[in-house]
Enzyme design. Structure first.
Site, PDB file in Angstrom:
ATOM      1  N   HIS A 169      42.325  35.402  49.806  1.00  0.00           N
ATOM      2  CA  HIS A 169      40.959  35.605  50.295  1.00  0.00           C
ATOM      3  C   HIS A 169      40.038  34.703  49.481  1.00  0.00           C
ATOM      4  CE1 HIS A 169      42.599  39.793  51.441  1.00  0.00           C
ATOM      5  NE2 HIS A 169      42.683  38.959  52.461  1.00  0.00           N
ATOM      6  N   GLU A 172      37.149  35.605  47.045  1.00  0.00           N
ATOM      7  CA  GLU A 172      37.452  36.333  45.814  1.00  0.00           C
ATOM      8  C   GLU A 172      37.707  35.341  44.682  1.00  0.00           C
ATOM      9  OE1 GLU A 172      39.218  39.764  48.744  1.00  0.00           O
ATOM     10  OE2 GLU A 172      40.585  38.841  47.313  1.00  0.00           O
ATOM     11  N   HIS A 262      43.437  39.598  43.532  1.00  0.00           N
ATOM     12  CA  HIS A 262      42.334  39.768  44.485  1.00  0.00           C
ATOM     13  C   HIS A 262      41.052  40.249  43.805  1.00  0.00           C
ATOM     14  CE1 HIS A 262      44.518  39.547  48.419  1.00  0.00           C
ATOM     15  NE2 HIS A 262      45.538  39.666  47.591  1.00  0.00           N
ATOM     16  N   GLU A 338      43.286  44.138  41.721  1.00  0.00           N
ATOM     17  CA  GLU A 338      41.921  44.015  42.250  1.00  0.00           C
ATOM     18  C   GLU A 338      40.921  44.003  41.093  1.00  0.00           C
ATOM     19  OE1 GLU A 338      41.026  43.668  45.390  1.00  0.00           O
ATOM     20  OE2 GLU A 338      42.771  44.318  46.561  1.00  0.00           O
TER      21      GLU A 338
HETATM   22 ZN    ZN Z   1      41.513  40.232  48.729  1.00  0.00          ZN
END
Ligand code: ZN
Length: 378
Positions: A169, A172, A262, A338
Protein backbone atom coordinates in the site's frame (compact mmCIF):
# COMPACT_ATOMS: atom_id res chain seq x y z
CA UNK A 1 -0.58 34.96 -5.28
CA UNK A 2 -1.49 31.63 -3.70
CA UNK A 3 -0.25 28.56 -5.52
CA UNK A 4 -0.99 24.97 -4.59
CA UNK A 5 0.73 22.17 -6.48
CA UNK A 6 1.18 18.44 -6.29
CA UNK A 7 2.73 17.67 -9.67
CA UNK A 8 5.81 16.05 -8.14
CA UNK A 9 6.83 12.56 -7.01
CA UNK A 10 4.17 11.10 -4.61
CA UNK A 11 2.11 14.30 -4.78
CA UNK A 12 -1.69 14.22 -4.49
CA UNK A 13 -4.24 17.02 -4.25
CA UNK A 14 -6.85 18.76 -6.38
CA UNK A 15 -7.55 22.46 -5.91
CA UNK A 16 -11.22 23.41 -5.77
CA UNK A 17 -10.73 27.04 -4.71
CA UNK A 18 -7.62 28.88 -3.54
CA UNK A 19 -8.55 32.55 -3.74
CA UNK A 20 -7.90 33.44 -0.11
CA UNK A 21 -5.64 31.83 2.47
CA UNK A 22 -8.34 31.48 5.11
CA UNK A 23 -10.72 29.66 2.77
CA UNK A 24 -8.75 27.17 0.68
CA UNK A 25 -10.84 24.29 -0.65
CA UNK A 26 -9.19 21.06 -1.73
CA UNK A 27 -10.01 17.45 -2.50
CA UNK A 28 -7.92 14.29 -2.49
CA UNK A 29 -7.60 12.51 -5.84
CA UNK A 30 -8.63 8.80 -5.79
CA UNK A 31 -6.16 6.12 -6.89
CA UNK A 32 -6.29 5.59 -10.65
CA UNK A 33 -9.11 3.17 -11.59
CA UNK A 34 -10.08 2.79 -7.94
CA UNK A 35 -12.15 4.51 -5.30
CA UNK A 36 -9.48 4.51 -2.62
CA UNK A 37 -8.11 7.79 -1.35
CA UNK A 38 -6.67 9.22 1.85
CA UNK A 39 -3.07 10.05 0.94
CA UNK A 40 -2.37 13.74 0.24
CA UNK A 41 0.88 15.59 -0.30
CA UNK A 42 1.04 19.11 -1.72
CA UNK A 43 2.93 22.38 -1.68
CA UNK A 44 1.48 25.76 -0.69
CA UNK A 45 3.19 28.96 -1.81
CA UNK A 46 2.49 32.62 -1.19
CA UNK A 47 1.02 32.49 2.33
CA UNK A 48 3.95 33.46 4.54
CA UNK A 49 2.71 34.62 7.99
CA UNK A 50 -0.92 34.35 6.87
CA UNK A 51 -3.34 32.21 8.88
CA UNK A 52 -4.33 29.45 6.43
CA UNK A 53 -7.41 27.30 6.56
CA UNK A 54 -7.07 24.32 4.25
CA UNK A 55 -10.30 22.35 3.89
CA UNK A 56 -10.29 18.88 2.40
CA UNK A 57 -13.87 18.67 1.18
CA UNK A 58 -14.08 14.95 0.41
CA UNK A 59 -12.52 13.69 3.65
CA UNK A 60 -15.61 11.78 4.79
CA UNK A 61 -15.54 9.68 1.60
CA UNK A 62 -11.92 8.60 2.18
CA UNK A 63 -11.02 4.92 2.50
CA UNK A 64 -10.91 5.11 6.30
CA UNK A 65 -12.93 8.10 7.53
CA UNK A 66 -12.42 6.91 11.13
CA UNK A 67 -8.75 7.62 10.53
CA UNK A 68 -9.40 11.37 10.61
CA UNK A 69 -10.55 11.60 14.21
CA UNK A 70 -7.62 12.43 16.43
CA UNK A 71 -5.45 12.87 13.33
CA UNK A 72 -3.04 15.81 12.89
CA UNK A 73 -1.61 16.56 9.43
CA UNK A 74 2.12 16.90 8.81
CA UNK A 75 3.90 19.99 7.52
CA UNK A 76 7.48 20.74 6.47
CA UNK A 77 9.44 23.61 4.94
CA UNK A 78 12.46 21.57 3.88
CA UNK A 79 10.88 18.08 3.41
CA UNK A 80 13.38 16.73 5.97
CA UNK A 81 11.87 17.94 9.21
CA UNK A 82 8.12 17.18 9.48
CA UNK A 83 5.90 18.39 12.30
CA UNK A 84 2.22 18.09 13.16
CA UNK A 85 -0.17 21.01 12.62
CA UNK A 86 -3.62 21.74 14.04
CA UNK A 87 -6.20 19.60 12.23
CA UNK A 88 -9.93 19.09 12.84
CA UNK A 89 -12.45 16.68 11.40
CA UNK A 90 -16.11 17.61 11.67
CA UNK A 91 -17.47 14.41 10.12
CA UNK A 92 -17.46 15.88 6.61
CA UNK A 93 -14.33 17.95 6.03
CA UNK A 94 -10.79 17.77 7.30
CA UNK A 95 -9.57 21.27 8.16
CA UNK A 96 -5.87 22.06 8.53
CA UNK A 97 -5.18 25.39 10.28
CA UNK A 98 -1.64 26.69 10.02
CA UNK A 99 0.28 29.94 9.65
CA UNK A 100 3.38 29.16 7.57
CA UNK A 101 6.68 30.78 8.56
CA UNK A 102 7.91 30.79 4.96
CA UNK A 103 6.70 31.35 1.41
CA UNK A 104 6.79 27.65 0.56
CA UNK A 105 5.43 24.87 2.77
CA UNK A 106 4.49 21.24 2.20
CA UNK A 107 1.61 19.33 3.79
CA UNK A 108 1.20 15.56 3.78
CA UNK A 109 -0.84 12.73 5.27
CA UNK A 110 2.39 11.18 6.58
CA UNK A 111 6.10 11.82 5.99
CA UNK A 112 6.44 11.13 2.25
CA UNK A 113 8.82 8.47 0.99
CA UNK A 114 8.96 9.26 -2.71
CA UNK A 115 9.99 6.96 -5.54
CA UNK A 116 13.20 9.01 -5.93
CA UNK A 117 13.97 8.46 -2.25
CA UNK A 118 13.37 4.75 -2.81
CA UNK A 119 15.88 4.77 -5.67
CA UNK A 120 18.40 6.51 -3.38
CA UNK A 121 17.87 3.82 -0.74
CA UNK A 122 18.49 1.06 -3.29
CA UNK A 123 21.54 2.87 -4.67
CA UNK A 124 23.31 3.15 -1.32
CA UNK A 125 22.21 -0.24 0.01
CA UNK A 126 23.62 -2.20 -2.91
CA UNK A 127 27.10 -1.13 -1.83
CA UNK A 128 26.71 -2.64 1.63
CA UNK A 129 28.71 -5.67 2.67
CA UNK A 130 26.92 -9.01 2.04
CA UNK A 131 24.28 -7.30 -0.10
CA UNK A 132 23.15 -8.12 -3.62
CA UNK A 133 20.53 -6.27 -5.59
CA UNK A 134 18.29 -8.50 -7.68
CA UNK A 135 15.79 -7.32 -10.26
CA UNK A 136 12.71 -9.56 -10.12
CA UNK A 137 10.73 -8.02 -12.96
CA UNK A 138 8.68 -4.99 -13.84
CA UNK A 139 5.67 -3.23 -12.38
CA UNK A 140 2.65 -2.43 -14.56
CA UNK A 141 4.37 0.76 -15.76
CA UNK A 142 7.80 -0.80 -16.14
CA UNK A 143 9.53 0.11 -12.88
CA UNK A 144 11.86 -2.47 -11.36
CA UNK A 145 10.60 -4.73 -8.57
CA UNK A 146 13.72 -4.69 -6.49
CA UNK A 147 14.90 -7.38 -4.10
CA UNK A 148 17.82 -6.96 -1.73
CA UNK A 149 19.43 -10.29 -0.81
CA UNK A 150 21.62 -10.14 2.26
CA UNK A 151 23.71 -12.98 3.67
CA UNK A 152 27.28 -13.87 4.49
CA UNK A 153 28.11 -16.08 1.52
CA UNK A 154 31.22 -17.41 3.27
CA UNK A 155 29.10 -18.92 6.04
CA UNK A 156 27.60 -22.41 6.17
CA UNK A 157 24.74 -23.72 4.07
CA UNK A 158 21.31 -24.70 5.34
CA UNK A 159 20.35 -21.14 6.13
CA UNK A 160 16.89 -19.90 7.01
CA UNK A 161 15.13 -17.88 4.29
CA UNK A 162 13.52 -14.77 5.72
CA UNK A 163 11.36 -12.57 3.51
CA UNK A 164 10.26 -9.06 4.44
CA UNK A 165 8.08 -6.97 2.13
CA UNK A 166 6.90 -3.38 2.57
CA UNK A 167 4.64 -0.87 0.97
CA UNK A 168 2.17 -2.97 -0.94
CA UNK A 169 0.00 0.00 0.00
CA UNK A 170 2.02 2.96 -1.28
CA UNK A 171 0.40 5.55 1.00
CA UNK A 172 1.87 3.69 3.98
CA UNK A 173 5.20 5.43 3.63
CA UNK A 174 6.22 4.56 7.21
CA UNK A 175 6.71 1.01 5.95
CA UNK A 176 9.66 2.08 3.81
CA UNK A 177 11.11 4.16 6.70
CA UNK A 178 10.94 0.89 8.65
CA UNK A 179 12.86 -0.92 5.88
CA UNK A 180 15.45 1.86 5.84
CA UNK A 181 16.05 1.29 9.56
CA UNK A 182 16.24 -2.45 9.17
CA UNK A 183 18.73 -2.13 6.31
CA UNK A 184 20.88 0.38 8.18
CA UNK A 185 21.22 -2.04 11.10
CA UNK A 186 21.99 -4.96 8.77
CA UNK A 187 24.76 -2.81 7.33
CA UNK A 188 26.49 -2.33 10.67
CA UNK A 189 29.82 -4.05 10.80
CA UNK A 190 31.26 -5.48 14.05
CA UNK A 191 27.76 -5.94 15.47
CA UNK A 192 27.72 -9.53 16.80
CA UNK A 193 23.95 -9.94 16.44
CA UNK A 194 24.14 -8.90 12.79
CA UNK A 195 27.15 -11.11 12.10
CA UNK A 196 25.33 -14.05 13.66
CA UNK A 197 22.17 -13.35 11.66
CA UNK A 198 23.98 -13.01 8.34
CA UNK A 199 25.74 -16.34 8.94
CA UNK A 200 22.49 -18.19 9.56
CA UNK A 201 19.97 -16.31 7.45
CA UNK A 202 19.43 -15.24 3.88
CA UNK A 203 17.37 -12.05 4.05
CA UNK A 204 15.15 -11.30 1.07
CA UNK A 205 13.97 -7.71 1.40
CA UNK A 206 11.53 -5.86 -0.85
CA UNK A 207 11.50 -2.26 0.44
CA UNK A 208 8.85 -1.14 -2.02
CA UNK A 209 6.30 -3.55 -3.52
CA UNK A 210 4.43 -0.78 -5.33
CA UNK A 211 6.73 1.73 -7.10
CA UNK A 212 4.02 2.94 -9.53
CA UNK A 213 1.55 3.71 -6.75
CA UNK A 214 4.30 5.48 -4.82
CA UNK A 215 5.14 7.79 -7.72
CA UNK A 216 1.47 8.55 -8.45
CA UNK A 217 0.60 9.44 -4.85
CA UNK A 218 -1.81 6.48 -4.47
CA UNK A 219 -3.12 5.30 -1.14
CA UNK A 220 -3.69 1.58 -1.67
CA UNK A 221 -3.32 0.39 -5.25
CA UNK A 222 -0.97 -0.10 -8.19
CA UNK A 223 -1.20 1.78 -11.51
CA UNK A 224 -4.27 -0.28 -12.52
CA UNK A 225 -6.15 0.35 -9.29
CA UNK A 226 -5.42 -3.13 -7.93
CA UNK A 227 -5.00 -3.61 -4.16
CA UNK A 228 -1.88 -5.81 -4.16
CA UNK A 229 -2.64 -7.20 -0.71
CA UNK A 230 -5.70 -8.98 -2.13
CA UNK A 231 -3.84 -10.66 -4.99
CA UNK A 232 -1.69 -13.29 -3.29
CA UNK A 233 -4.00 -16.27 -3.93
CA UNK A 234 -3.49 -15.91 -7.68
CA UNK A 235 -1.31 -12.99 -8.73
CA UNK A 236 -1.51 -12.18 -12.38
CA UNK A 237 1.18 -10.90 -14.74
CA UNK A 238 -1.20 -8.31 -16.20
CA UNK A 239 -3.04 -7.07 -13.10
CA UNK A 240 -0.50 -7.58 -10.33
CA UNK A 241 2.98 -8.33 -11.67
CA UNK A 242 4.42 -6.79 -8.48
CA UNK A 243 3.02 -9.70 -6.45
CA UNK A 244 3.49 -12.30 -9.18
CA UNK A 245 7.26 -11.79 -9.38
CA UNK A 246 7.77 -11.73 -5.62
CA UNK A 247 5.73 -14.90 -5.07
CA UNK A 248 7.61 -16.70 -7.87
CA UNK A 249 10.91 -15.75 -6.20
CA UNK A 250 9.58 -17.01 -2.86
CA UNK A 251 8.66 -20.34 -4.44
CA UNK A 252 12.23 -20.63 -5.71
CA UNK A 253 13.87 -19.95 -2.32
CA UNK A 254 11.29 -21.24 0.15
CA UNK A 255 10.21 -19.13 3.13
CA UNK A 256 10.93 -19.82 6.81
CA UNK A 257 9.68 -16.50 8.16
CA UNK A 258 7.68 -13.76 6.47
CA UNK A 259 6.94 -10.23 7.62
CA UNK A 260 4.75 -7.80 5.67
CA UNK A 261 5.05 -4.15 6.74
CA UNK A 262 2.08 -1.76 6.75
CA UNK A 263 0.54 1.37 8.27
CA UNK A 264 -2.92 1.59 9.80
CA UNK A 265 -5.03 4.74 9.35
CA UNK A 266 -7.18 4.31 12.42
CA UNK A 267 -5.48 2.64 15.40
CA UNK A 268 -2.83 4.62 17.34
CA UNK A 269 -0.74 1.54 18.17
CA UNK A 270 1.97 -0.72 16.81
CA UNK A 271 0.58 -4.23 16.45
CA UNK A 272 1.06 -7.50 14.59
CA UNK A 273 -1.44 -9.87 12.99
CA UNK A 274 -0.76 -13.57 12.75
CA UNK A 275 -2.41 -16.30 10.70
CA UNK A 276 -4.84 -17.75 13.27
CA UNK A 277 -7.52 -17.81 10.55
CA UNK A 278 -5.48 -20.20 8.38
CA UNK A 279 -6.49 -23.86 8.33
CA UNK A 280 -2.87 -24.97 8.84
CA UNK A 281 -2.27 -22.69 11.83
CA UNK A 282 -0.72 -25.21 14.21
CA UNK A 283 0.46 -25.33 17.80
CA UNK A 284 3.99 -24.94 16.46
CA UNK A 285 3.13 -21.72 14.59
CA UNK A 286 1.15 -20.43 17.57
CA UNK A 287 4.03 -20.85 19.97
CA UNK A 288 6.50 -19.39 17.44
CA UNK A 289 4.25 -16.34 17.08
CA UNK A 290 4.01 -15.92 20.84
CA UNK A 291 7.77 -16.22 21.17
CA UNK A 292 8.34 -13.66 18.41
CA UNK A 293 5.98 -11.15 20.00
CA UNK A 294 7.51 -11.67 23.44
CA UNK A 295 10.98 -10.93 22.05
CA UNK A 296 9.67 -7.89 20.15
CA UNK A 297 8.10 -6.52 23.35
CA UNK A 298 11.49 -6.85 25.02
CA UNK A 299 13.28 -5.17 22.10
CA UNK A 300 11.00 -2.16 21.64
CA UNK A 301 8.71 -0.26 24.05
CA UNK A 302 6.73 0.89 20.99
CA UNK A 303 5.31 -2.59 20.34
CA UNK A 304 2.26 -3.88 22.22
CA UNK A 305 -0.14 -6.81 22.03
CA UNK A 306 -3.29 -5.48 23.73
CA UNK A 307 -4.74 -3.49 20.80
CA UNK A 308 -5.21 -4.67 17.19
CA UNK A 309 -7.74 -6.03 14.70
CA UNK A 310 -10.42 -8.45 15.79
CA UNK A 311 -9.97 -12.03 14.62
CA UNK A 312 -11.77 -12.83 11.36
CA UNK A 313 -11.57 -9.24 10.06
CA UNK A 314 -10.77 -10.36 6.52
CA UNK A 315 -13.35 -13.19 6.30
CA UNK A 316 -13.30 -15.08 3.00
CA UNK A 317 -10.56 -12.78 1.66
CA UNK A 318 -8.03 -14.13 4.16
CA UNK A 319 -5.93 -16.19 1.75
CA UNK A 320 -5.74 -13.25 -0.67
CA UNK A 321 -3.56 -11.41 1.87
CA UNK A 322 0.21 -11.70 1.70
CA UNK A 323 0.91 -12.93 5.22
CA UNK A 324 -1.94 -15.47 5.24
CA UNK A 325 -1.09 -16.80 1.79
CA UNK A 326 2.63 -17.08 2.49
CA UNK A 327 2.03 -18.59 5.94
CA UNK A 328 -0.34 -21.12 4.40
CA UNK A 329 1.72 -22.00 1.36
CA UNK A 330 5.08 -22.34 3.15
CA UNK A 331 3.75 -23.47 6.56
CA UNK A 332 5.87 -20.79 8.20
CA UNK A 333 5.50 -18.01 10.74
CA UNK A 334 4.01 -15.08 8.80
CA UNK A 335 3.07 -11.77 10.39
CA UNK A 336 1.70 -8.41 9.27
CA UNK A 337 3.11 -5.42 11.14
CA UNK A 338 0.98 -2.28 11.41
CA UNK A 339 2.32 1.14 12.42
CA UNK A 340 0.09 4.17 13.04
CA UNK A 341 -0.44 7.26 10.88
CA UNK A 342 -1.37 9.18 14.03
CA UNK A 343 0.80 8.33 17.02
CA UNK A 344 1.54 5.57 19.47
CA UNK A 345 -1.01 6.32 22.21
CA UNK A 346 1.22 4.51 24.72
CA UNK A 347 4.19 6.81 24.01
CA UNK A 348 2.72 10.01 22.54
CA UNK A 349 4.89 12.68 20.92
CA UNK A 350 2.90 15.92 20.62
CA UNK A 351 5.27 17.54 18.12
CA UNK A 352 5.81 14.76 15.62
CA UNK A 353 3.38 11.98 16.47
CA UNK A 354 4.39 8.72 14.87
CA UNK A 355 7.35 9.69 12.67
CA UNK A 356 9.84 8.57 10.07
CA UNK A 357 12.49 8.33 12.81
CA UNK A 358 10.40 6.06 15.02
CA UNK A 359 9.49 3.85 12.05
CA UNK A 360 13.21 3.62 11.29
CA UNK A 361 14.01 2.63 14.88
CA UNK A 362 11.28 0.00 14.86
CA UNK A 363 12.85 -1.46 11.72
CA UNK A 364 16.14 -1.75 13.56
CA UNK A 365 14.47 -3.34 16.59
CA UNK A 366 12.72 -6.08 14.57
CA UNK A 367 16.05 -7.88 14.12
CA UNK A 368 16.03 -8.82 17.83
CA UNK A 369 12.87 -10.98 17.71
CA UNK A 370 14.06 -12.46 14.41
CA UNK A 371 17.29 -13.49 16.13
CA UNK A 372 15.35 -14.83 19.11
CA UNK A 373 13.19 -17.28 17.10
CA UNK A 374 15.83 -18.27 14.54
CA UNK A 375 16.56 -21.69 16.04
CA UNK A 376 12.89 -22.73 15.99
CA UNK A 377 11.83 -21.54 12.53
CA UNK A 378 12.02 -24.92 10.84
ZN1 ZN B 1 -1.56 -1.63 4.37
Amino acid sequence: MIRISSNFDSGNIQVVDAQSADDIKLSIVPDNEANFFQWFYFRLQGCKKQPCRLQILNASRAAFPDGWSGYQALASYDRENWFRVSTDYDGTQLVISHTPDYDSVYYAYFVPYSYERHLDLIARTQGMKHCRLLDLGESVEGRAIELLRMTNDQARDNKRNIWITARQHPGESMAECFMEGLLSRLGRIHDPLIESLLEKVVFYLVPNMNPDGTLHGHLRTNALGVNLNREWHEPNMERSPEVYFVLEAMKATGVDLFLDIHGDETLPYIFMLGCQANSNYSERLGSLEAQFKQAFLAASPEFQVEEGYELGRFGTETLKLASNQVGHRFDCLALTLEMPFKDNANLPDLTKGWSAERSNQLGQAILDPIHAVLGQLR
